[in-house]
Write an enzyme that holds these catalytic residues in place. Structure first.
Site, short mmCIF file in Angstrom:
data_model
loop_
_atom_site.label_atom_id
_atom_site.label_comp_id
_atom_site.label_asym_id
_atom_site.label_seq_id
_atom_site.Cartn_x
_atom_site.Cartn_y
_atom_site.Cartn_z
N GLU A 132 -21.65 47.54 -44.94
CA GLU A 132 -21.84 47.87 -44.22
C GLU A 132 -20.45 48.54 -44.34
O GLU A 132 -19.43 47.56 -44.07
CB GLU A 132 -22.59 47.60 -43.14
CG GLU A 132 -23.74 47.41 -42.97
CD GLU A 132 -23.98 48.59 -42.05
OE1 GLU A 132 -23.54 50.12 -42.66
OE2 GLU A 132 -24.61 49.00 -41.57
N ASP A 133 -20.21 49.55 -43.54
CA ASP A 133 -18.83 50.60 -42.87
C ASP A 133 -18.27 50.11 -42.11
O ASP A 133 -17.75 49.72 -41.23
CB ASP A 133 -18.94 51.96 -43.48
CG ASP A 133 -19.88 52.94 -42.31
OD1 ASP A 133 -21.24 52.20 -42.30
OD2 ASP A 133 -19.92 53.96 -42.09
N ASP B 279 -21.43 47.99 -35.10
CA ASP B 279 -20.91 49.24 -33.96
C ASP B 279 -22.08 48.13 -32.87
O ASP B 279 -21.87 47.45 -32.50
CB ASP B 279 -21.71 50.71 -33.64
CG ASP B 279 -20.92 51.24 -32.06
OD1 ASP B 279 -20.86 50.64 -31.63
OD2 ASP B 279 -20.74 52.16 -32.90
N LYS C 120 -17.02 46.65 -34.98
CA LYS C 120 -16.74 46.90 -32.78
C LYS C 120 -17.26 46.40 -32.08
O LYS C 120 -17.77 46.55 -31.77
CB LYS C 120 -17.21 48.51 -33.25
CG LYS C 120 -16.29 49.42 -33.62
CD LYS C 120 -16.16 50.68 -33.55
CE LYS C 120 -16.02 51.81 -33.98
NZ LYS C 120 -16.24 53.30 -33.39
N ASP D 249 -17.62 59.12 -41.31
CA ASP D 249 -18.05 60.77 -41.23
C ASP D 249 -17.68 61.60 -39.74
O ASP D 249 -17.33 60.20 -38.65
CB ASP D 249 -19.19 61.50 -42.01
CG ASP D 249 -19.92 61.63 -41.76
OD1 ASP D 249 -20.19 59.66 -41.17
OD2 ASP D 249 -21.27 61.90 -40.83
N ARG E 153 -15.57 61.87 -44.98
CA ARG E 153 -15.84 60.38 -46.52
C ARG E 153 -15.37 60.64 -47.48
O ARG E 153 -14.66 59.70 -48.01
CB ARG E 153 -16.79 60.63 -46.46
CG ARG E 153 -18.76 60.60 -45.05
CD ARG E 153 -19.49 60.78 -46.51
NE ARG E 153 -20.78 60.96 -45.21
CZ ARG E 153 -21.12 60.20 -44.14
NH1 ARG E 153 -20.69 58.59 -44.18
NH2 ARG E 153 -22.15 60.65 -43.58
C1 PRP Z 1 -23.43 53.74 -38.81
C2 PRP Z 1 -23.09 52.73 -40.05
C3 PRP Z 1 -24.11 51.86 -39.04
C4 PRP Z 1 -24.18 51.95 -38.49
C5 PRP Z 1 -24.61 51.04 -37.36
O1 PRP Z 1 -24.20 54.18 -39.71
O2 PRP Z 1 -22.72 53.14 -41.47
O3 PRP Z 1 -25.37 51.81 -40.75
O4 PRP Z 1 -24.08 53.09 -37.74
O5 PRP Z 1 -24.38 51.16 -35.83
P1 PRP Z 1 -25.14 50.05 -35.36
O6 PRP Z 1 -24.71 49.36 -35.51
O7 PRP Z 1 -25.20 50.54 -33.90
O8 PRP Z 1 -26.70 50.19 -35.44
P2 PRP Z 1 -24.11 56.11 -39.14
O9 PRP Z 1 -26.20 56.19 -38.84
O10 PRP Z 1 -23.41 57.27 -39.08
O11 PRP Z 1 -25.21 56.96 -40.72
P3 PRP Z 1 -24.05 57.16 -41.84
O12 PRP Z 1 -23.36 56.45 -42.99
O13 PRP Z 1 -24.78 57.89 -43.13
O14 PRP Z 1 -22.25 58.26 -41.44
#
Ligand code: PRP
Length: 171
Positions: free
Chosen positions: A95-96, A99, A127, A155, A161
């Site tokens: 995962e990136d 949150d 985070k 992004d 990105r």
């Molecule tokens: C982001 C990130 C995780 C998720 C984390 O994805 O890549 O998948 O949010 O959030 P959480 O811990 O609150 O569940 P995003 O929906 O921004 O999509 P992306 O990867 O395409 O940017």
């Protein structure tokens, strides 16, 4: 263009990704496992990380989206599911950002239901203070408290990105 403050440099990312790759390689002890990158945010991190893993691995990607504005478990769904077999495999989800942790929880449940032998998470940015579920990633690149981060896959409305460094996007 919005103002951005440099938070993590490309050199720091390279160094940390090497360390993570070495740690993961040690932990899996040359056993074969399946790396699952989460699109879109983790595309760059996954590509760099797998090149630092010395074990025999398979690689696939998935994409998760939420119906609404939040990521509460019930609103999440796969818009691109995995195509390789899950049953009986050791899985490392990349995962990136973590949150609230709800995406991580959704993925852990989904892969467990489908018969994964083990599931671990490697996240570039944690985070931690925003966590709403009782789940902790197994491998963490950087802990970054607040702020909206962009670059290296991350992004803001699909912009930024491609940047090689990670920035805090100013309000
Ligand atoms: C982001 C990130 C995780 C998720 C984390 O994805 O890549 O998948 O949010 O959030 P959480 O811990 O609150 O569940 P995003 O929906 O921004 O999509 P992306 O990867 O395409 O940017």
């Amino acid at each position: 263009m919005a103002d951005k403050e440099l938070v993590i440099t490309r050199e720091e990312i390279v160094r940390r990704v090497k360390e993570l790759g070495a740690e993961i390689s040690r932990d899996y002890e040359n056993n074969r496992f399946l790396v699952v990158g989460i699109l879109n945010g983790a595309f760059m991190f996954t590509a760099d990380l797998v090149r630092e893993i010395k074990c025999d691995i398979e690689i696939d990607f998935i994409r998760v989206a939420s119906y609404g504005m939040d990521t509460t478990a019930g609103t999440l769904r796969f818009t691109k599911d995995i195509e390789l077999e899950i049953q009986g495999k050791d899985i490392l989800i990349v995962e990136d950002i973590v949150d609230s942790g709800r995406t991580m929880m959704y993925l852990a449940n989904s892969f467990a239901e489908r018969g994964a032998h083990s599931i671990r998470f490697c996240v570039l940015i944690d985070k931690k203070e925003r966590r709403e579920v009782d789940l902790c990633p197994d491998y963490i690149g950087f802990e970054v408290p607040g702020g909206f981060l962009v670059g290296y896959g991350l992004d803001c409305r699909e912009q930024f990105r491609h940047l090689p460094d990670i920035y805090h996007l100013q309000e």
